[in-house]
Design an enzyme around this catalytic site. Structure first.
Site, mmCIF file in Angstrom:
data_model
loop_
_atom_site.group_PDB
_atom_site.id
_atom_site.type_symbol
_atom_site.label_atom_id
_atom_site.label_comp_id
_atom_site.label_asym_id
_atom_site.label_seq_id
_atom_site.Cartn_x
_atom_site.Cartn_y
_atom_site.Cartn_z
ATOM 1 N N CYS A 1 53.051 55.231 32.289
ATOM 2 C CA CYS A 1 52.233 55.794 33.139
ATOM 3 C C CYS A 1 50.694 55.274 33.350
ATOM 4 O O CYS A 1 50.158 55.762 34.441
ATOM 5 C CB CYS A 1 52.233 57.502 33.142
ATOM 6 S SG CYS A 1 53.730 58.163 32.701
ATOM 7 N N HIS B 1 46.901 60.590 36.636
ATOM 8 C CA HIS B 1 48.256 60.356 36.504
ATOM 9 C C HIS B 1 48.792 61.939 36.836
ATOM 10 O O HIS B 1 48.383 62.728 36.342
ATOM 11 C CB HIS B 1 48.812 59.877 35.313
ATOM 12 C CG HIS B 1 50.048 60.216 35.030
ATOM 13 N ND1 HIS B 1 50.974 59.811 35.870
ATOM 14 C CD2 HIS B 1 51.014 60.533 34.040
ATOM 15 C CE1 HIS B 1 52.153 59.869 35.529
ATOM 16 N NE2 HIS B 1 52.217 60.381 34.355
ATOM 17 N N ASN C 1 56.312 63.373 39.126
ATOM 18 C CA ASN C 1 55.965 62.463 38.057
ATOM 19 C C ASN C 1 56.323 61.048 38.542
ATOM 20 O O ASN C 1 57.554 60.703 38.265
ATOM 21 C CB ASN C 1 55.828 62.830 36.703
ATOM 22 C CG ASN C 1 55.291 61.846 35.717
ATOM 23 O OD1 ASN C 1 55.021 60.780 36.095
ATOM 24 N ND2 ASN C 1 55.229 62.104 34.614
HETATM 25 N N1 ACO Z 1 64.642 74.771 33.501
HETATM 26 C C1 ACO Z 1 64.624 75.939 32.876
HETATM 27 N N2 ACO Z 1 64.539 76.103 31.415
HETATM 28 C C2 ACO Z 1 64.090 75.044 30.859
HETATM 29 C C3 ACO Z 1 63.934 73.424 31.678
HETATM 30 C C4 ACO Z 1 64.141 73.566 33.075
HETATM 31 N N3 ACO Z 1 64.050 72.676 33.676
HETATM 32 N N4 ACO Z 1 63.755 72.743 30.820
HETATM 33 C C5 ACO Z 1 63.572 73.242 29.702
HETATM 34 N N5 ACO Z 1 63.637 74.479 29.618
HETATM 35 C C6 ACO Z 1 63.656 75.492 28.590
HETATM 36 C C7 ACO Z 1 63.877 74.992 27.176
HETATM 37 O O1 ACO Z 1 65.444 74.727 26.986
HETATM 38 C C8 ACO Z 1 63.466 75.947 26.299
HETATM 39 O O2 ACO Z 1 64.661 76.986 26.292
HETATM 40 P P1 ACO Z 1 64.885 77.607 24.791
HETATM 41 O O3 ACO Z 1 63.423 78.259 24.615
HETATM 42 O O4 ACO Z 1 65.871 78.965 25.241
HETATM 43 O O5 ACO Z 1 65.068 76.741 24.166
HETATM 44 C C9 ACO Z 1 62.544 76.472 27.361
HETATM 45 O O6 ACO Z 1 62.762 76.025 28.577
HETATM 46 C C10 ACO Z 1 61.095 75.869 26.909
HETATM 47 O O7 ACO Z 1 61.298 74.575 26.664
HETATM 48 P P2 ACO Z 1 60.051 73.678 26.383
HETATM 49 O O8 ACO Z 1 60.496 72.241 26.205
HETATM 50 O O9 ACO Z 1 59.412 74.215 25.142
HETATM 51 O O10 ACO Z 1 59.270 73.889 27.488
HETATM 52 P P3 ACO Z 1 57.630 74.023 27.615
HETATM 53 O O11 ACO Z 1 57.153 75.043 27.963
HETATM 54 O O12 ACO Z 1 57.022 72.914 26.673
HETATM 55 O O13 ACO Z 1 57.534 72.906 29.111
HETATM 56 C C11 ACO Z 1 57.066 70.771 29.935
HETATM 57 C C12 ACO Z 1 58.211 71.771 29.285
HETATM 58 C C13 ACO Z 1 56.900 71.194 31.228
HETATM 59 C C14 ACO Z 1 57.728 69.387 30.118
HETATM 60 C C15 ACO Z 1 55.725 70.741 29.013
HETATM 61 O O14 ACO Z 1 56.208 70.424 27.631
HETATM 62 C C16 ACO Z 1 54.853 70.041 29.405
HETATM 63 O O15 ACO Z 1 54.132 70.404 30.423
HETATM 64 N N6 ACO Z 1 54.610 68.796 28.830
HETATM 65 C C17 ACO Z 1 53.800 67.727 29.343
HETATM 66 C C18 ACO Z 1 54.502 66.453 29.333
HETATM 67 C C19 ACO Z 1 54.757 66.007 30.828
HETATM 68 O O16 ACO Z 1 54.507 66.638 31.715
HETATM 69 N N7 ACO Z 1 55.579 65.156 30.784
HETATM 70 C C20 ACO Z 1 56.088 64.349 31.725
HETATM 71 C C21 ACO Z 1 56.247 62.791 31.554
HETATM 72 S S1 ACO Z 1 54.930 62.083 30.419
HETATM 73 C C22 ACO Z 1 53.949 61.598 31.397
HETATM 74 O O17 ACO Z 1 53.856 61.259 32.489
HETATM 75 C C23 ACO Z 1 52.571 61.444 30.482
#
Ligand code: ACO
Length: 315
Positions: A114, A241, A271
């Site tokens: 990215c 990004h 993204n």
């Molecule tokens: N829909 C519904 N539920 C989901 C989904 C989905 N698409 N994806 C995950 N879940 C569930 C999980 O299974 C989990 O369920 P559980 O509690 O029963 O186990 C719950 O949601 C929470 O999952 P987490 O992975 O802990 O979710 P989190 O709150 O961390 O959100 C996210 C995930 C949005 C990816 C977050 O971690 C984030 O914002 N990360 C930043 C990184 C990012 O955006 N990366 C993109 C690529 S990297 C880059 O470009 C730099």
């Protein structure tokens, strides 16, 4: 002084638009979950005929046309991508051929995930400064839909495809310019190559990436501001990004900054990794919001882990 100035942009998005509603029929997710966690509502995925190179060529052609330059004016061609259709020929070589860029100039792909567009711009600046030439074509292009597991709800809702292109001029004028780059090897975000699609799709420790991003973004911004002796108030647009709107919101709050100058378009594109910053630059320029003489801060962070920042003037 080897400063760069941004002089033209181009962009290309693939034909298929995928809504959160459509994804909710493919995996166990909902529009509500995706929008509240990421700010993403739609993204574009390549059709069977499209890939990172076809998008790159379309974006690059548009940027070249808008610059008013001839192919012979382009001193080097750099394409940033982690989803090239082939290991060789590179996307950059395909762009060279499609645009009939002169053969006695370098053309190569750069992979810094990215942060790739910022790495690619730094490589272009170095090539112009050391090998000659006044203008560089830098493209960020991705077909991340080819690297994803469409059954993995934790990643397939995040990523989109697209390409953005920029033409930079190397100038001896005392224009504000700064660039920083960094890397910290870690596989918290991992993807196999397109030829290995299916065996190693994108996987990510989302929380670890979030923590990394909210740390890297302000540090990069401070570093380039310090190098140019400018304040955030003097910057017209901050183009980060576009991973996730919560990452940008978190940093805006921490910096006590004006949210209006932090451009966001992940709502429409998701993204798009290396393409996200040049796609955003192109939208700003196309819409007339980016005006000649304005100052841009571009900040990238992502897989590798890698990060990068740049302050650059438009036209
Ligand atoms: N829909 C519904 N539920 C989901 C989904 C989905 N698409 N994806 C995950 N879940 C569930 C999980 O299974 C989990 O369920 P559980 O509690 O029963 O186990 C719950 O949601 C929470 O999952 P987490 O992975 O802990 O979710 P989190 O709150 O961390 O959100 C996210 C995930 C949005 C990816 C977050 O971690 C984030 O914002 N990360 C930043 C990184 C990012 O955006 N990366 C993109 C690529 S990297 C880059 O470009 C730099």
């Amino acid at each position: 002084m080897n400063a760069l100035r941004l002089i033209a942009t181009g962009g290309a998005l693939p034909g298929r638009t995928v809504t959160n509603e459509e994804l909710s029929h493919m995996v166990d997710t909902s529009d509500e979950w995706i929008t509240t966690r990421t700010g993403i509502r739609t993204r574009h995925w390549c059709t069977a005929e499209e890939n990172a190179a076809t998008l790159a060529i379309a974006a690059a052609k548009q940027a070249l046309e808008r610059s008013g330059l001839a192919p012979a004016d382009i001193g080097c061609c750099i394409c940033a991508t982690l989803s090239a259709p082939d290991a060789t020929p590179s996307v950059a070589c395909r762009v060279q051929a499609a645009l009939a860029l002169p053969e006695n100039r370098p053309a190569l792909d750069v992979n810094a995930a990215c942060s790739g567009f910022l790495y690619g711009t730094a490589v272009a600046r170095g090539l112009l400064a050391t090998m000659g030439g006044r203008y560089a074509l830098v493209v960020g292009c991705e077909a991340l839909s080819r690297l994803m597991d469409p059954a993995d709800r934790s990643t397939c809702v995040l990523f989109g495809d697209g390409a953005g292109a920029a033409i930079f001029e190397l100038t001896a004028d005392p224009v504000p310019f700064a660039a920083v780059l960094g890397a910290r090897g870690s596989a918290v975000l991992h993807a196999g190559g397109p030829s290995r699609t299916g065996s190693a799709p994108i996987t990510m420790d989302g929380k670890a990436v979030f923590r990394f991003a909210v740390d890297a973004l302000p540090q990069c911004l401070h570093a380039v501001l310090e190098e140019t002796g400018r304040t955030l108030d003097e910057v017209d647009w901050v183009v980060c990004h576009q991973a996730n709107s919560r990452i940008i919101d978190h940093c805006v709050r921490a910096l006590k900054a004006d949210p209006a100058k932090f451009y966001k378009n992940m709502e429409r594109h998701g993204n798009t990794s290396a393409a996200s910053i040049p796609v955003a630059l192109n939208e700003l320029a196309e819409s007339g919001r980016l005006q000649p003489g304005q100052l841009l801060a571009c900040i990238g962070f992502g897989g590798g882990l890698t990060w990068g920042g740049m302050i650059v003037e438009y036209k």
